[in-house]
Design an enzyme around this catalytic site. Structure first.
Site, PDB file in Angstrom:
ATOM      1  N   HIS A  49       0.885  -1.168   0.000  1.00  0.00           N
ATOM      2  CA  HIS A  49       0.000   0.000   0.000  1.00  0.00           C
ATOM      3  C   HIS A  49       0.923   1.218   0.000  1.00  0.00           C
ATOM      4  O   HIS A  49       2.002   1.174   0.604  1.00  0.00           O
ATOM      5  CB  HIS A  49      -0.839   0.073   1.266  1.00  0.00           C
ATOM      6  CG  HIS A  49      -1.670  -1.131   1.563  1.00  0.00           C
ATOM      7  ND1 HIS A  49      -1.195  -2.224   2.231  1.00  0.00           N
ATOM      8  CD2 HIS A  49      -2.980  -1.382   1.311  1.00  0.00           C
ATOM      9  CE1 HIS A  49      -2.162  -3.111   2.368  1.00  0.00           C
ATOM     10  NE2 HIS A  49      -3.250  -2.635   1.822  1.00  0.00           N
ATOM     11  N   ASP A 108       2.589   1.781   3.247  1.00  0.00           N
ATOM     12  CA  ASP A 108       3.537   0.781   3.769  1.00  0.00           C
ATOM     13  C   ASP A 108       4.951   1.245   3.438  1.00  0.00           C
ATOM     14  O   ASP A 108       5.904   0.934   4.145  1.00  0.00           O
ATOM     15  CB  ASP A 108       3.347  -0.590   3.113  1.00  0.00           C
ATOM     16  CG  ASP A 108       1.980  -1.184   3.365  1.00  0.00           C
ATOM     17  OD1 ASP A 108       1.336  -0.786   4.350  1.00  0.00           O
ATOM     18  OD2 ASP A 108       1.564  -2.047   2.566  1.00  0.00           O
ATOM     19  N   MET A 120       2.397  -5.877  -7.793  1.00  0.00           N
ATOM     20  CA  MET A 120       1.084  -5.302  -7.445  1.00  0.00           C
ATOM     21  C   MET A 120       1.255  -4.149  -6.479  1.00  0.00           C
ATOM     22  O   MET A 120       2.163  -4.155  -5.647  1.00  0.00           O
ATOM     23  CB  MET A 120       0.218  -6.406  -6.828  1.00  0.00           C
ATOM     24  CG  MET A 120      -1.163  -5.997  -6.333  1.00  0.00           C
ATOM     25  SD  MET A 120      -1.215  -5.412  -4.631  1.00  0.00           S
ATOM     26  CE  MET A 120      -1.889  -6.845  -3.788  1.00  0.00           C
ATOM     27  N   GLU A 167     -11.101  -6.633  -4.654  1.00  0.00           N
ATOM     28  CA  GLU A 167     -11.001  -7.687  -3.631  1.00  0.00           C
ATOM     29  C   GLU A 167     -12.244  -7.668  -2.746  1.00  0.00           C
ATOM     30  O   GLU A 167     -12.424  -6.777  -1.927  1.00  0.00           O
ATOM     31  CB  GLU A 167      -9.748  -7.461  -2.786  1.00  0.00           C
ATOM     32  CG  GLU A 167      -9.593  -8.512  -1.704  1.00  0.00           C
ATOM     33  CD  GLU A 167      -8.293  -8.371  -0.926  1.00  0.00           C
ATOM     34  OE1 GLU A 167      -7.353  -7.695  -1.391  1.00  0.00           O
ATOM     35  OE2 GLU A 167      -8.229  -8.946   0.176  1.00  0.00           O
ATOM     36  N   LYS A 220     -14.873  -8.682   0.272  1.00  0.00           N
ATOM     37  CA  LYS A 220     -14.806  -9.135   1.672  1.00  0.00           C
ATOM     38  C   LYS A 220     -16.151  -8.819   2.315  1.00  0.00           C
ATOM     39  O   LYS A 220     -16.686  -7.736   2.099  1.00  0.00           O
ATOM     40  CB  LYS A 220     -13.675  -8.397   2.392  1.00  0.00           C
ATOM     41  CG  LYS A 220     -13.439  -8.881   3.815  1.00  0.00           C
ATOM     42  CD  LYS A 220     -12.233  -8.201   4.453  1.00  0.00           C
ATOM     43  CE  LYS A 220     -11.975  -8.776   5.836  1.00  0.00           C
ATOM     44  NZ  LYS A 220     -10.845  -8.130   6.525  1.00  0.00           N
ATOM     45  N   GLU A 234      -9.859 -13.623  -2.015  1.00  0.00           N
ATOM     46  CA  GLU A 234      -9.016 -14.066  -0.888  1.00  0.00           C
ATOM     47  C   GLU A 234      -9.670 -15.234  -0.161  1.00  0.00           C
ATOM     48  O   GLU A 234     -10.854 -15.178   0.181  1.00  0.00           O
ATOM     49  CB  GLU A 234      -8.783 -12.903   0.080  1.00  0.00           C
ATOM     50  CG  GLU A 234      -8.051 -13.363   1.341  1.00  0.00           C
ATOM     51  CD  GLU A 234      -7.627 -12.253   2.281  1.00  0.00           C
ATOM     52  OE1 GLU A 234      -7.128 -11.219   1.795  1.00  0.00           O
ATOM     53  OE2 GLU A 234      -7.790 -12.435   3.487  1.00  0.00           O
ATOM     54  N   HIS A 270     -11.662 -14.450   3.019  1.00  0.00           N
ATOM     55  CA  HIS A 270     -12.871 -13.650   2.911  1.00  0.00           C
ATOM     56  C   HIS A 270     -14.091 -14.489   2.544  1.00  0.00           C
ATOM     57  O   HIS A 270     -15.174 -14.274   3.085  1.00  0.00           O
ATOM     58  CB  HIS A 270     -12.652 -12.514   1.916  1.00  0.00           C
ATOM     59  CG  HIS A 270     -11.556 -11.575   2.359  1.00  0.00           C
ATOM     60  ND1 HIS A 270     -11.111 -10.539   1.587  1.00  0.00           N
ATOM     61  CD2 HIS A 270     -10.823 -11.534   3.498  1.00  0.00           C
ATOM     62  CE1 HIS A 270     -10.152  -9.896   2.245  1.00  0.00           C
ATOM     63  NE2 HIS A 270      -9.957 -10.501   3.396  1.00  0.00           N
ATOM     64  N   ASP A 301      -5.312 -13.792  -3.262  1.00  0.00           N
ATOM     65  CA  ASP A 301      -4.760 -13.681  -1.909  1.00  0.00           C
ATOM     66  C   ASP A 301      -4.920 -15.031  -1.202  1.00  0.00           C
ATOM     67  O   ASP A 301      -6.039 -15.470  -0.912  1.00  0.00           O
ATOM     68  CB  ASP A 301      -5.491 -12.594  -1.103  1.00  0.00           C
ATOM     69  CG  ASP A 301      -5.003 -11.197  -1.463  1.00  0.00           C
ATOM     70  OD1 ASP A 301      -4.170 -11.071  -2.383  1.00  0.00           O
ATOM     71  OD2 ASP A 301      -5.451 -10.240  -0.806  1.00  0.00           O
ATOM     72  N   ASP A 326     -11.462 -12.008  10.635  1.00  0.00           N
ATOM     73  CA  ASP A 326     -10.503 -12.243   9.554  1.00  0.00           C
ATOM     74  C   ASP A 326      -9.167 -12.694  10.145  1.00  0.00           C
ATOM     75  O   ASP A 326      -8.406 -11.888  10.670  1.00  0.00           O
ATOM     76  CB  ASP A 326     -10.322 -10.913   8.802  1.00  0.00           C
ATOM     77  CG  ASP A 326      -9.542 -11.061   7.520  1.00  0.00           C
ATOM     78  OD1 ASP A 326      -9.629 -12.120   6.887  1.00  0.00           O
ATOM     79  OD2 ASP A 326      -8.844 -10.098   7.156  1.00  0.00           O
ATOM     80  N   ASP A 342      -6.512 -14.453   8.625  1.00  0.00           N
ATOM     81  CA  ASP A 342      -5.313 -14.288   7.787  1.00  0.00           C
ATOM     82  C   ASP A 342      -4.164 -15.207   8.206  1.00  0.00           C
ATOM     83  O   ASP A 342      -3.016 -14.767   8.320  1.00  0.00           O
ATOM     84  CB  ASP A 342      -4.824 -12.822   7.808  1.00  0.00           C
ATOM     85  CG  ASP A 342      -5.775 -11.883   7.068  1.00  0.00           C
ATOM     86  OD1 ASP A 342      -6.514 -12.359   6.182  1.00  0.00           O
ATOM     87  OD2 ASP A 342      -5.764 -10.680   7.377  1.00  0.00           O
ATOM     88  N   ASP A 392      -1.553 -13.200   1.490  1.00  0.00           N
ATOM     89  CA  ASP A 392      -2.051 -12.060   2.274  1.00  0.00           C
ATOM     90  C   ASP A 392      -2.394 -12.573   3.666  1.00  0.00           C
ATOM     91  O   ASP A 392      -3.547 -12.886   3.961  1.00  0.00           O
ATOM     92  CB  ASP A 392      -3.271 -11.431   1.614  1.00  0.00           C
ATOM     93  CG  ASP A 392      -3.624 -10.124   2.299  1.00  0.00           C
ATOM     94  OD1 ASP A 392      -2.773  -9.601   3.050  1.00  0.00           O
ATOM     95  OD2 ASP A 392      -4.740  -9.614   2.104  1.00  0.00           O
TER      96      ASP A 392
HETATM   97  C1  GCO Z   1      -7.770  -7.506   4.691  1.00  0.00           C
HETATM   98  C2  GCO Z   1      -7.449  -7.437   3.221  1.00  0.00           C
HETATM   99  C3  GCO Z   1      -6.234  -6.619   2.927  1.00  0.00           C
HETATM  100  C4  GCO Z   1      -6.057  -6.367   1.443  1.00  0.00           C
HETATM  101  C5  GCO Z   1      -4.950  -5.404   1.238  1.00  0.00           C
HETATM  102  C6  GCO Z   1      -4.573  -5.217  -0.199  1.00  0.00           C
HETATM  103  O1  GCO Z   1      -8.666  -8.242   4.982  1.00  0.00           O
HETATM  104  O2  GCO Z   1      -7.146  -6.841   5.499  1.00  0.00           O
HETATM  105  O3  GCO Z   1      -7.294  -8.746   2.804  1.00  0.00           O
HETATM  106  O4  GCO Z   1      -5.110  -7.246   3.455  1.00  0.00           O
HETATM  107  O5  GCO Z   1      -5.789  -7.537   0.758  1.00  0.00           O
HETATM  108  O6  GCO Z   1      -5.349  -4.174   1.769  1.00  0.00           O
HETATM  109  O7  GCO Z   1      -5.556  -4.598  -0.856  1.00  0.00           O
HETATM  110 MN    MN Z   2      -6.434  -9.564   1.036  1.00  0.00          MN
HETATM  111 MN    MN Z   3      -7.959 -10.651   4.717  1.00  0.00          MN
END
Ligand code: GCO
Ligand code: MN
Ligand code: MN
Length: 392
Positions: free
Chosen positions: A61, A64, A95, A188, A190, A224, A227, A252, A262, A264, A294
């Site tokens: 991002h 970041d 990306m 993306e 979610k 993802e 998600h 992702d 979430d 991850d 991700d």
């Molecule tokens: C989340 C998302 C993020 C995005 C990221 C890139 O649930 O936090 O998955 O990690 O993927 O902001 O766009």
């Molecule tokens: Mn993501």
């Molecule tokens: Mn996520």
């Protein structure tokens, strides 16, 4: 003591197209209940470590890399240093994306905030982040609308919000073209978190939205694992639909228990069978895009745990890829699939009105036989499980 990198059939190499975000391995372990548990790692250090582990690329991002309050001179020196680290490690930036969720200004959304000034600011921030991504050669630009949504429907006209969202993407597509950037945009989806409910919550919602844009060809998906799992959906079905529509622009990878916040987690750390079918789908379909992780290390971990997490994500993918090859080479599995193929499951068995109208209109069916015949899925699934468990 740092673990040594093992060199075997599962050693990741750049041609495997594995990528991580600066925000993933760089995640310091802050959560809603607790402080950071790990020190912040500099982007250059992350790139060096990822290169050594065999990753292909790193994504970011805008913030970041360049902090929100950086001066122009600070931005330039950060960009210079990062470019040096990329050059030294050979790591690419395939990306880029915009942080449209961290700043309090985005508390009611970015492209869909009820405040028109916020909507314009979000577009400006994205234009500048697209510039930044292009400085490093990014080809895919991700749109994750984490703050686009509601907690209550009392204050937002969702029909208008969809129009604002569409206007923003149409605007940014034109910007990409005008600048000669040639980005591929990837939405993306979610369902929730950080908002109570997020707009474009699933692959299907996002896919339908894409075809209402001015330039649907430029826009695809970045689905993802976590998600769709939050919603209890079968992720590989959504991904298959995206592939079939030529809309899988990015993916992702991570792991998630259904129905939770979430998580991850590290790819493959939860549902092995689901992960296997996902890898199988990606490999069998010839998907050529990035395999982006991700996800982040457990909050229990120190820095070594972070690199164990990164190495483990790639290793599991490659192990599952080998299992895919074993699935294709397994005589009994292939025999059962062959039987299904003979019944009409083989690719290409399609009908059209012009070719088949009369035949179907007049066909005689042996319904008794059709009703009696099973599909042998129990056996097929058991063989798959045994293969995954190492018993075949
Ligand atoms: C989340 C998302 C993020 C995005 C990221 C890139 O649930 O936090 O998955 O990690 O993927 O902001 O766009
Ligand atoms: Mn993501
Ligand atoms: Mn996520």
């Amino acid at each position: 003591m740092p673990r040594t990198i093992s060199h075997d059939a599962y050693t990741p190499r750049p041609e495997h197209r594995f990528t991580f975000g600066l925000w993933t391995v760089g995640n310091p372990g802050r959560d809603p209940f607790g402080d950071a548990v790990r020190p912040v790692l500099s982007p250059s250090y992350i790139v060096e470590k990822l290169g050594a582990l065999g990753a292909y690329g790193v994504n970011f991002h805008d913030n970041d890399l360049v902090p929100r309050d950086a001066t122009a001179a600070e931005r330039d020196s950060i960009v210079r240093e990062f470019r040096k680290a990329l050059g030294a490690s050979g790591v690419k930036v395939p990306m880029a994306t915009t942080n449209l969720f961290g700043d309090p200004v985005f508390r009611d959304g970015a492209f869909t905030s009820n405040d028109a000034r916020v909507r314009r600011h979000a577009i400006q921030k994205t234009m500048r982040a697209m510039d930044l991504g292009k400085e490093f050669g990014a080809e895919t630009y991700v749109f994750w609308g984490g703050r686009e949504g509601t907690e209550t429907n009392a204050g937002k006209n969702v029909i208008e919000a969809m129009k604002w969202f569409r206007d923003a993407l149409n605007f940014l597509c034109e910007y990409s073209i005008a600048q000669g950037y040639d980005y591929r945009f990837a939405i993306e989806p979610k369902p929730n978190e950080p908002r109570g409910d997020i707009f474009l919550p699933t692959i299907g919602h996002a896919l339908a939205f894409i075809y209402t844009l001015d330039r649907p060809d430029m826009v695809g998906l970045n689905p993802e694992v976590a998600h769709d799992s939050i919603s209890g959906l079968d992720f590989s079905h959504g991904v298959a639909q995206a592939i079939e529509a030529n809309k899988l622009f990015h993916i992702d990878l991570n792991a998630q228990k259904p129905g939770r916040y979430d998580q991850d987690h590290r790819f493959g750390s939860e549902d092995i069978k689901q992960s296997f079918f996902l890898v199988k789908l990606l490999e069998d379909s010839g998907y050529e895009g990035m395999r982006h992780f991700d996800s982040h290390a457990y909050r229990t971990e120190d820095e070594q745990g972070v690199w164990d997490f990164a190495a483990g994500s790639m290793r599991t993918y490659l192990i599952l890829k080998e299992k895919v090859a074993a699935f294709h080479a397994d005589k009994e599995i292939q025999h059962l699939l062959g039987e299904l193929g003979k019944r009409g499951a083989a690719p290409g068995k399609r009908i059209s009105y012009g070719k088949d109208a009369d035949a179907i209109r007049n066909e005689t069916f042996d319904l008794d036989a059709m009703r009696k015949q099973g599909y042998a899925y129990e056996r097929l699934d058991q063989l798959t499980v045994e293969l995954l468990l190492g018993a075949r």
